[in-house]
Design a protein around this motif. Structure first.
Motif, PDB file in Angstrom:
ATOM      1  N   HIS A  18       0.724  -1.121   0.170  1.00  0.00           N
ATOM      2  CA  HIS A  18      -0.085  -0.020  -0.090  1.00  0.00           C
ATOM      3  C   HIS A  18       0.842   1.423   0.157  1.00  0.00           C
ATOM      4  CE1 HIS A  18      -3.405   2.572   1.301  1.00  0.00           C
ATOM      5  NE2 HIS A  18      -2.480   3.283   2.096  1.00  0.00           N
ATOM      6  N   LEU A  19       1.732   1.252   1.003  1.00  0.00           N
ATOM      7  CA  LEU A  19       2.709   2.385   1.031  1.00  0.00           C
ATOM      8  C   LEU A  19       3.636   2.615  -0.259  1.00  0.00           C
ATOM      9  CD1 LEU A  19       4.411   2.447   4.751  1.00  0.00           C
ATOM     10  CD2 LEU A  19       2.892   4.309   3.491  1.00  0.00           C
TER      11      LEU A  19
ATOM     12  N   ILE B 128       1.690   4.216  -2.701  1.00  0.00           N
ATOM     13  CA  ILE B 128       1.420   5.570  -2.608  1.00  0.00           C
ATOM     14  C   ILE B 128       2.905   6.455  -3.119  1.00  0.00           C
ATOM     15  CG2 ILE B 128       1.351   7.372  -0.839  1.00  0.00           C
ATOM     16  CD1 ILE B 128      -0.788   5.535   0.616  1.00  0.00           C
ATOM     17  N   ASN B 129       3.958   5.738  -2.625  1.00  0.00           N
ATOM     18  CA  ASN B 129       5.042   6.679  -2.936  1.00  0.00           C
ATOM     19  C   ASN B 129       5.187   6.452  -4.608  1.00  0.00           C
ATOM     20  OD1 ASN B 129       6.134   7.032  -0.380  1.00  0.00           O
ATOM     21  ND2 ASN B 129       6.668   5.104   0.200  1.00  0.00           N
TER      22      ASN B 129
ATOM     23  N   THR C 266       2.932   6.539  -6.588  1.00  0.00           N
ATOM     24  CA  THR C 266       1.992   7.865  -7.187  1.00  0.00           C
ATOM     25  C   THR C 266       2.598   8.958  -7.060  1.00  0.00           C
ATOM     26  OG1 THR C 266       0.532   6.348  -5.930  1.00  0.00           O
ATOM     27  CG2 THR C 266      -0.496   7.721  -7.487  1.00  0.00           C
ATOM     28  N   ILE C 267       3.284   9.306  -5.902  1.00  0.00           N
ATOM     29  CA  ILE C 267       3.900  10.289  -5.597  1.00  0.00           C
ATOM     30  C   ILE C 267       4.865  10.611  -6.793  1.00  0.00           C
ATOM     31  CG2 ILE C 267       5.491  11.952  -4.260  1.00  0.00           C
ATOM     32  CD1 ILE C 267       4.135  10.410  -1.901  1.00  0.00           C
TER      33      ILE C 267
ATOM     34  N   ARG D 293      -2.196  -0.430  -5.615  1.00  0.00           N
ATOM     35  CA  ARG D 293      -2.646  -0.193  -4.345  1.00  0.00           C
ATOM     36  C   ARG D 293      -4.152  -0.662  -3.851  1.00  0.00           C
ATOM     37  NH1 ARG D 293      -5.832   3.215  -2.019  1.00  0.00           N
ATOM     38  NH2 ARG D 293      -6.707   4.141  -3.797  1.00  0.00           N
TER      39      ARG D 293
END
Lengths: 635, 413, 126
Positions: free
Chosen positions: B242-243, B246-247, B249-250, B270
């Protein structure tokens, strides 16, 4: 073809070439026989021309072309590298630099002064054939070339010298080698036949042939060769210049690397070093002495070497910025009609290149400030019984991993009262606040944004650098700016900067169970705090150093640490110097050991927190705060 | 206990001997002396017998207390253990034994009654004897009146003494049957103890089997724990993914348009991670339920093990109690033997009384002649008889007392 | 706009993805004596120390609640070296601007955080 992606590269390369050329140009008439330098100068300008042309900057390439032609004439000896010539060349280079700046900020590349400069260049070029240097032009240092040399008595250029070396003397090959050495002093040896290697092995039949590029005239050259003892017969024949040798490939070649890529690599290698350290200690714990443990140690050492090497690459000598500073100072002084002698001390101090980049403009600003507002005009100086030449000193020093840069002048100094006045006038201070301000803080007023009494827009290429920008640049790098001044005597700007990354020897200590690191360089001594060595007075502990008593503060009190002392009967005191210069001691519970740590300044919300010079991550991934004993808050 | 009996016997013997030695000196007349000795000895013997039976009664009381202790052990519980195991049988045999004990005690009670009535009878008889002896005296005075009456009286007395003998016999029989019952109880107690031991062994086997199943359950539980661990691992993986997503996507948003495709992929990753996480959570809750269930099972098994252990303890205690009963029964046997002996003695004494009385009759007949002698003798005899009657009354009273003592047992609801 | 969003004390917050360098599970934080109260301390990340700012403290005034899912949101340049402590689950998604300082995400109004202002606020000593 979209050249925008090449712009960065172009800007970087062009700047380098122009910078190098400027450096050479500023000294070309001072040193004799700078054929190499002239050639290099020519080549730099030539490169700039080529790059500008391929980037489509016509104006720039046109200017560069004229400058190149000028250099060519000078190189060939058809034009004397006299002061006016040098001046025009410098102007041209400055103009080129400005154009590069405009290119970088994506503005139209042409410069207002280009036309004037090109006119001057062309004027010189037109007169180039007869290149009459104005009589009486002082030529400080004395050139080896006589002024107004013609082709016949001009530099010999490339000559082929065929010699017979006397064989009746002992060690003819050695003597031939000596001759070659002596010829080397007369110019640049392009070819040696037989080659030096053969001479060293003793294979020599007496016939020596060299091709020499020299600035001397043929006659002088011939005379010199004739004077060589070991040469029997020789002939001197001018030849065509051999083709320019490409830059030698090998150990001295340089490579251009993007700084951020290097930084990323350093970060990775730093992590590699930390991991290797952890692996090594882990293996040493469970399999000591085994082959695997030795390999783990090698890995760590190699990682360390790689890290050191990479960090080296980031460090550049201050010299790189020094010449820009000198040049700017000279230019401005000349412009304003002031006499300044600029000295730079510590040119060989190595500084992290990114830090240096950030500091160049602030430095230039401070230097220009000093010359503009600090150093008075000669008449005023004479009236004040000061030497006519103002002194501007840029002193760079590294002490205990902290970098200190001092820009000092012996000019008029700053008047705290006037500064306060100005601040009140501009509504930055109320009168009551101004009264409470001491002199040191008053001096710092000039770093308030918008304070500058005089706007400098002309000299600084419109960058609008003010003292506030200087201060934020310094503090943004984790450093501190202090200003000292004596009215009528001079001003000092003191910059203290922590290193971007520094490998520092430090002691890891514990107080109340919390670990800290203290750099070795900040310590004078370490002393155990047993009862024999200490005395109590007025509730304060003192450590006896011979006849001197050093006050000792407990670190846990100074930092207000939570928790309990480690439960040792007595701790260790770290003795060092306080900010005021007196000797103080700090007591900790225990000293864990000596380590080499990578100190980084404290990250963002904590920058400027006094008492710490940064933080470090130890081999076991734990964090220690690195103390700055001189700036711990006492009392 | 035996010591006391021995002591009483010694005392009786001593007293008898003392009487036998003292009386002739006090009463030179051999006949009356002998009669006195006999009477006194009888009295003493009877006293001794009374004393002894009182002791027995007392012992019986303590035996009853022990028996009630056994009943408080609540062996009905063990009956609930499935199957027709010895414990049920045991309970039954125990209650049978208890019943036997009870019946034994009841018999004792009745024996006591009989003793009492015998004592009363004796008392009456002695009174009668007294009367008779007074009658003898009268008869002596009225020897002239006729020896038949005397003889009749004597006959009556001897019949009575025969009754007494018979009663004593009955007492002896009761004592013997009590002895027999006690012996039977002892045998049953032995059987019971053996059964209890077998039950205990059976419970140990049961416990072993239960332990084995508890281990099996634990093993199962251990596997459930492993599943739990794997689920936790999956959950943490899902969190990390999940993390990571997210990273990613950033980074993608920073990279701009070219990375849009990458951003979409990252988003999918994710979502996938979140699905995995949800699924893992489900598995986790199911595993938790399983673990809870197996915990409960394990707990219940443990409880039954503990219960079995408790049952084992109870059985052990029952075995101990049986041993106690055994001892008590043995004691009872001994006591009943003692009773039998003393009753034997009592019988013997009664016979002796009988014989003595017969002799008395003879003597009385013989003494029909010497009236005065008879008269004074009968007066003495009268007095003795009176004393005897008194003693007999004493006996009656004390056997009443004994009855009373026995009545403190609850022998019927 | 691309956002990261989370809940603190029941209130929904969001921050622009471009302000964040990465998100990682919270690791050990080493306190710095004499530091401002909103700075929890230093944490180790890739061999360097980063400063951890107590976001719940700045936003809600409460001190940090230890939950099992806590994250450190490392800020991107020019604020690199700082990280926000977020004791909550972090999600990524797209949002659209609402009133100033707020954004809509999935139909819910989130407070949009200004990283620079928060970092500046964390240097205060009261």
């Amino acid at each position: 073809m979209d050249l925008s992606s090449y712009l960065e590269l172009f800007v970087a390369e062009a700047r380098e070439h122009i910078g190098a050329a400027a450096e050479l140009a500023s000294s070309v008439d001072v040193k004799p026989a700078g054929q190499d330098r002239l050639r290099d100068l020519f080549r730099h300008v030539h490169s700039v021309k080529g790059m500008a042309a391929s980037m489509g900057f016509g104006a720039m390439s046109s200017l560069a072309h004229d400058a190149e032609s000028l250099m060519d004439l000078v190189r060939q000896g058809r034009l004397a590298p006299s002061h006016p010539t040098r001046q025009v060349l410098c102007d041209a280079l400055a103009c080129l630099e400005r154009m590069v700046d405009r290119a970088e900020s994506k503005q139209p590349v042409d410069d207002a002064d280009r036309g004037t400069v090109q006119e001057q260049l062309r004027g010189l070029l037109r007169g180039g054939g007869s290149a009459e240097a104005p009589a009486g032009t002082p030529d400080p240092g004395g050139s080896a070339r006589p002024a107004g040399a013609t082709a016949a008595t001009g530099p010999a250029g490339c000559v082929k010298i065929s010699m017979i070396v006397r064989r009746d003397r002992a060690f003819p090959s050695v003597r031939a080698a000596v001759v070659v050495g002596q010829l080397g002093k007369l110019g640049r040896l392009v070819r040696i036949d037989p080659p030096m290697a053969a001479l060293r092995t003793g294979r020599f039949d007496g016939r020596l042939q060299v091709a020499l590029v020299s600035d001397l005239t043929l006659r002088a050259l011939a005379a010199k060769v004739a004077a060589l003892d070991d040469v029997d017969n020789f002939t001197l024949v001018p030849t065509d210049r051999p083709p320019e040798k490409a830059a030698p490939v090998g150990s001295k070649a340089s490579l251009r690397v993007r700084a951020d890529r290097l930084d990323a690599l350093i970060e990775d290698v730093l992590e590699l070093m930390a991991s290797a350290g952890r692996v090594e200690s882990g293996i040493a714990g469970s399999l000591p002495g085994s082959p695997v443990a030795r390999d783990a140690e090698s890995v760590r050492l190699l990682a360390r070497r790689a890290y050191d090497g990479l960090v080296e690459m980031r460090l550049v000598p201050f010299e790189i910025a020094a010449h820009r500073v000198r040049r700017a100072a000279d230019e401005l002084a000349r412009k304003l009609g002031k006499q300044v002698s600029v000295a730079v001390e510590g040119e060989d101090v190595r500084i992290d290149r990114s830090l240096l980049e950030r500091l160049v403009d602030p430095l230039l600003h401070m230097v220009r400030n000093a010359i503009d507002h600090g150093i008075e005009k000669p008449e005023l100086r004479r009236a004040a019984n000061k030497p006519e030449d103002g002194r501007l000193l840029v002193h760079v020093e590294r002490h205990a991993a902290m970098l200190s840069i001092v820009v000092s002048d012996d000019g008029a100094g700053l008047d705290p009262r006037r500064l306060k006045q100005t601040a009140i006038e501009r509504g930055m201070l109320t009168p009551s606040e101004a009264v409470r301000l001491d002199d040191a803080d008053a001096l710092m007023l000039i770093t308030t944004p918008g304070f500058s009494t005089l706007e400098e827009t002309t000299e600084v290429s419109g960058r609008g650098v003010g003292m506030d920008v200087v201060r934020s640049a310094v503090e943004g790098s984790g450093g501190r700016l202090r200003i000292e001044s004596r009215l009528g005597r001079g001003t000092r700007f003191l910059l203290q900067l922590p290193p971007t990354v520094a490998l520092v020897q430090a002691y890891v200590v514990r107080a109340n169970g919390i670990a800290f690191a203290v750099p070795l360089a900040t310590l004078m001594r370490m002393a155990p705090m047993d009862d024999q060595a200490t005395t109590w007075r007025d509730g304060r502990r003192f450590w006896n150093l011979g006849s001197e008593e050093v006050p000792v503060w407990a670190l846990r009190d100074v930092l207000d640490l939570p928790g309990e002392p480690n439960g040792v009967s007595h701790g260790m005191a770290l003795i060092g110097k306080s900010a005021g210069g007196s000797t103080v001691g700090f007591e900790v519970d225990e000293v864990v050991g000596r380590r080499e740590i990578v100190v980084r300044p404290l990250p963002l919300p904590l920058t400027g927190l006094s008492g710490y010079s940064g933080a470090a991550v130890l081999d076991d991934a734990s964090i220690v705060l690195v103390l700055d004993p001189a700036n711990l808050p006492l009392g | 206990m035996q010591k006391k009996l021995a002591a009483s016997f010694l005392m009786v013997t001593f007293l008898c001997t003392a009487v036998a030695m003292a009386v002739p000196r006090l009463q030179p007349d051999p006949v009356w002396g002998a009669a006195l000795v006999v009477c006194l000895d009888t009295a003493i013997g009877l006293c001794g017998a009374w004393f002894v039976s009182w002791l027995v009664v007392r012992r019986i009381k303590s035996l009853a207390a022990a028996a009630s202790l056994i009943s408080r052990g609540d062996l009905t519980q063990s009956v609930d253990v499935e199957g027709s195991d010895e414990t049920a049988e045991l309970a039954r045999s125990f209650s049978t034994m208890l019943v036997n004990l009870l019946s034994v005690l009841r018999e004792v009670e009745s024996s006591a009654e009989q003793i009492c009535s015998s004592a009363l009878t004796l008392s009456r008889t002695t009174e009668d004897v007294n009367h008779a002896t007074s009658g003898i005296a009268e008869a002596a005075a009225a020897i002239a009146r006729g020896a038949d009456a005397q003889a009749e009286d004597v006959a009556r007395t001897s019949a009575l003494t025969r009754d007494l003998t018979g009663s004593a016999d009955r007492v002896a029989n009761s004592a013997t049957s009590m002895q027999d019952a006690a012996e039977e109880a002892a045998v049953r107690a032995n059987t019971g103890a053996a059964a209890a031991r077998r039950a205990a062994e059976g419970i140990v086997e049961l416990k072993t089997a239960v332990d084995a199943s508890a281990d099996a359950v634990e093993g199962f539980q251990g596997r459930a724990d492993e599943i739990g661990k794997i689920v936790t691992f999956i959950v943490s993986l899902a969190e990390q993914t999940h993390l990571l997503a997210i990273n990613a996507t950033i980074e993608a948003s920073r990279a701009g348009d070219e990375a849009r495709g990458f951003a979409v992929v990252a988003e999918e990753v994710r979502r996938l991670a979140d699905h995995v996480r949800g699924f893992a959570d489900q598995i986790g809750s199911v595993t938790d339920e399983i673990r809870e269930g197996s915990h409960a099972i394990s707990r219940r098994i443990r409880e039954s093990v503990t219960a079995a252990g408790a049952a084992r303890e109870l059985v052990d205690r029952a075995a101990v109690s049986f041993d106690g009963v055994l001892d008590a029964a043995r004691g009872t046997t001994d006591r009943s033997r003692a009773i039998a002996r003393s009753v034997e003695e009592q019988r013997t004494l009664a016979r002796q009384v009988d014989e003595a009385l017969e002799r008395i009759v003879r003597i009385a007949k013989e003494n029909a002649k010497g009236t005065e002698e008879t008269s004074s003798a009968t007066t003495g005899q009268n007095a003795s008889m009176h004393a005897l009657a008194v003693s007999a009354r004493e006996l009656a009273r004390t056997s009443d007392h004994m009855k009373g003592l026995i009545s403190t047992f609850r022998l019927r609801n | 706009m691309n956002l990261l969003y989370f809940q603190l004390g029941g209130s929904p917050y969001a921050i622009a993805q471009e302000a964040i360098a990465d998100v990682a599970p919270a690791s050990a934080i080493h306190p710095v004596p004499l530091s401002p109260p909103a700075v929890l301390g230093l944490a180790e990340r890739r061999g360097r120390a980063i400063a951890v700012i107590d976001l719940p403290c700045l936003l809600e005034g409460t001190s940090r609640e230890t939950t099992s899912t806590s994250h450190l949101m490392r800020l991107a340049a020019p604020l690199e070296g700082a990280a926000f402590f977020v004791p909550a689950e972090v999600f990524s998604g797209a949002g659209s601007p609402a009133s100033p300082g707020h954004v809509w995400i999935d139909g819910r109004l989130h407070v949009l955080l200004d990283a620079l202002a928060l970092v500046k606020a964390s240097t205060a000593f009261h």
